[in-house]
Design an enzyme around this catalytic site. Structure first.
Site, PDB file in Angstrom:
ATOM      1  N   MET A   7       0.845  -1.194   0.000  1.00 50.69           N
ATOM      2  CA  MET A   7       0.000   0.000   0.000  1.00 50.69           C
ATOM      3  C   MET A   7       0.881   1.244   0.000  1.00 50.69           C
ATOM      4  SD  MET A   7      -3.001  -1.165   2.680  1.00 50.69           S
ATOM      5  CE  MET A   7      -1.927  -2.121   3.767  1.00 50.69           C
ATOM      6  N   CYS A  58      -2.060  -1.390 -10.027  1.00 52.65           N
ATOM      7  CA  CYS A  58      -2.268  -0.030  -9.536  1.00 52.65           C
ATOM      8  C   CYS A  58      -2.861   0.845 -10.638  1.00 52.65           C
ATOM      9  CB  CYS A  58      -0.948   0.567  -9.064  1.00 52.65           C
ATOM     10  SG  CYS A  58      -1.118   2.252  -8.409  1.00 52.65           S
ATOM     11  N   LYS A 118       1.030  -9.324  -9.138  1.00 53.26           N
ATOM     12  CA  LYS A 118      -0.235  -8.914  -8.535  1.00 53.26           C
ATOM     13  C   LYS A 118      -0.995  -8.106  -9.576  1.00 53.26           C
ATOM     14  CE  LYS A 118      -2.305  -6.878  -4.388  1.00 53.26           C
ATOM     15  NZ  LYS A 118      -3.163  -5.810  -4.974  1.00 53.26           N
ATOM     16  N   ASN A 131      -7.175 -11.090  -3.305  1.00 56.87           N
ATOM     17  CA  ASN A 131      -7.125  -9.790  -2.660  1.00 56.87           C
ATOM     18  C   ASN A 131      -8.381  -9.017  -3.046  1.00 56.87           C
ATOM     19  OD1 ASN A 131      -5.550  -6.701  -3.444  1.00 56.87           O
ATOM     20  ND2 ASN A 131      -5.990  -7.366  -1.382  1.00 56.87           N
ATOM     21  N   GLY A 132      -8.832  -8.140  -2.142  1.00 64.12           N
ATOM     22  CA  GLY A 132      -9.952  -7.274  -2.455  1.00 64.12           C
ATOM     23  C   GLY A 132     -11.187  -7.568  -1.621  1.00 64.12           C
ATOM     24  N   GLY A 133     -11.617  -6.591  -0.838  1.00 63.49           N
ATOM     25  CA  GLY A 133     -12.881  -6.683  -0.133  1.00 63.49           C
ATOM     26  C   GLY A 133     -12.904  -7.558   1.097  1.00 63.49           C
ATOM     27  N   GLY A 152      -5.531  -5.624   2.725  1.00 61.91           N
ATOM     28  CA  GLY A 152      -4.906  -4.324   2.616  1.00 61.91           C
ATOM     29  C   GLY A 152      -5.381  -3.376   3.685  1.00 61.91           C
TER      30      GLY A 152
END
Length: 340
Positions: free
Chosen positions: A24, A106, A145, A217-219, A239
């Site tokens: 991050m 990103c 990623k 990854n995510g949520g 994250g």
């Protein structure tokens, strides 16, 4: 401070549950990673994304320096030039990083202007060339990623095409943020929240590539939520949830690593971070650079608001010393551990 656990080289194995804290920008610096390591000895930690040119031409100790206690720790690189990425990867591996990760997710204006990050979802052949160059330059794992797609791409073909190039290049793992990225019209923050999650797309990738490590990854709002995904994917990556709820990282050992490990107690954590901050200040650093990552500790407990106030206001005053961490902790009602 913890001791380095790097007794053997870090490796990925499909079927071995793995928890990671996501890279991050502006958050996962070395001070943040030290806090997370103390809370979660079994987690894989990531640097912020570092552009290959910065590695090649910048102050390497300032940009890439880390504490041995952070192992296993991965360096995430951004860029689109295979030769530069290979040289940057070699430098990172030479400095002791356990993994080199390639950012293909990103969506910020900065990476768009440089034609890398999520933009590369449109160029799987170039992604493959970059990964192959990095893989040939280092002996540590090389991973990627990515997103499930960008803009109007169909996520099935987009993700599969990128994954096939990554596998051909010899990557050890594919970490997937289970959202599209919209390169125009949404900010990076909105890109983390507005595009709908599609976990099924990541599950399908794992079924298609059973012998490849696929991470999600995510949520994911908690370590427990991540643990619920293990089996359909090999690993999970948190994250903002990990950063904003750092106490939850104590649950990595029982819920994902499946090891019996006594969670670090509050007093031990404060003592370790105080000692770490003292060393940082002695090297010319500032207390606030460390404590800014600690303000979310103890959320929901009596005294947590005062803890945040002291670290946010007093720690940034000129001459603030590490004893302030212990003083702020006296405002918090202590408990021995955080229950799983």
């Amino acid at each position: 401070m913890t001791e380095s656990r790097r007794s053997v080289p870090f490796s990925y194995r499909p079927g071995r549950p793995l928890f990671a804290v996501a890279p991050m920008i502006d958050w996962t610096d070395r001070h943040c990673r030290m806090l997370h390591r103390l809370l979660a000895p079994d987690a894989l930690l990531y640097t912020e994304m570092v552009v290959a040119d910065a590695v090649l031409h910048g102050d390497r100790e300032r940009i890439l320096g880390f504490d041995a206690a952070e192992h296993p720790v991965a360096l995430q690189l951004g860029g689109s030039d295979p030769d530069k990425l290979a040289r940057a990867a070699a430098i990172g591996a030479g400095m002791g990083y356990d993994e080199i990760n390639f950012n293909v997710g990103c969506p910020s204006d900065r990476v768009q202007s440089g034609a890398f990050g999520a933009c590369l979802m449109r160029e799987p052949k170039l992604v493959g060339a970059c990964l192959k160059a990095m893989r040939e330059a280092v002996a540590v794992p090389v991973t990627v990623k990515c997103r499930i797609g960008v803009d109007e791409q169909e996520t099935g073909p987009a993700l599969d095409a990128l994954a096939d190039e990554a596998v051909e290049a010899g990557v050890s793992a594919i970490w997937v943020h289970a959202r599209k990225a919209w390169l125009k019209g949404l900010s990076p923050k909105e890109n983390r929240e507005i595009p709908p999650l599609d976990y099924e797309r990541v599950y399908a990738l794992k079924r298609r590539l059973p012998d490849v490590f696929v991470g999600l990854n995510g949520g994911l709002a908690s370590v427990a939520a991540g643990a619920g995904q293990i089996g359909r994917v090999d690993g999970v990556m948190l994250g903002r949830a990990a950063y904003n709820q750092p106490d939850d990282l104590r649950n990595v050992a029982p819920l994902i690593a499946k090891v019996e490990r006594r969670p670090i107690e509050d007093g031990e954590l404060i003592e370790a971070m105080t000692h770490y901050a003292e060393q940082h200040i002695a090297r010319g650093g500032r207390l606030g650079q460390v404590t800014r990552h600690m303000t979310s500790l103890f959320a929901g407990r009596p005294g947590a608001r005062r803890w945040r106030q002291i670290l946010s206001e007093d720690a940034v005053r000129p001459g603030a010393d590490a004893s302030l961490i212990a003083r702020a902790f006296t405002e918090v009602r202590p408990i021995e551990t955080v229950a799983a």
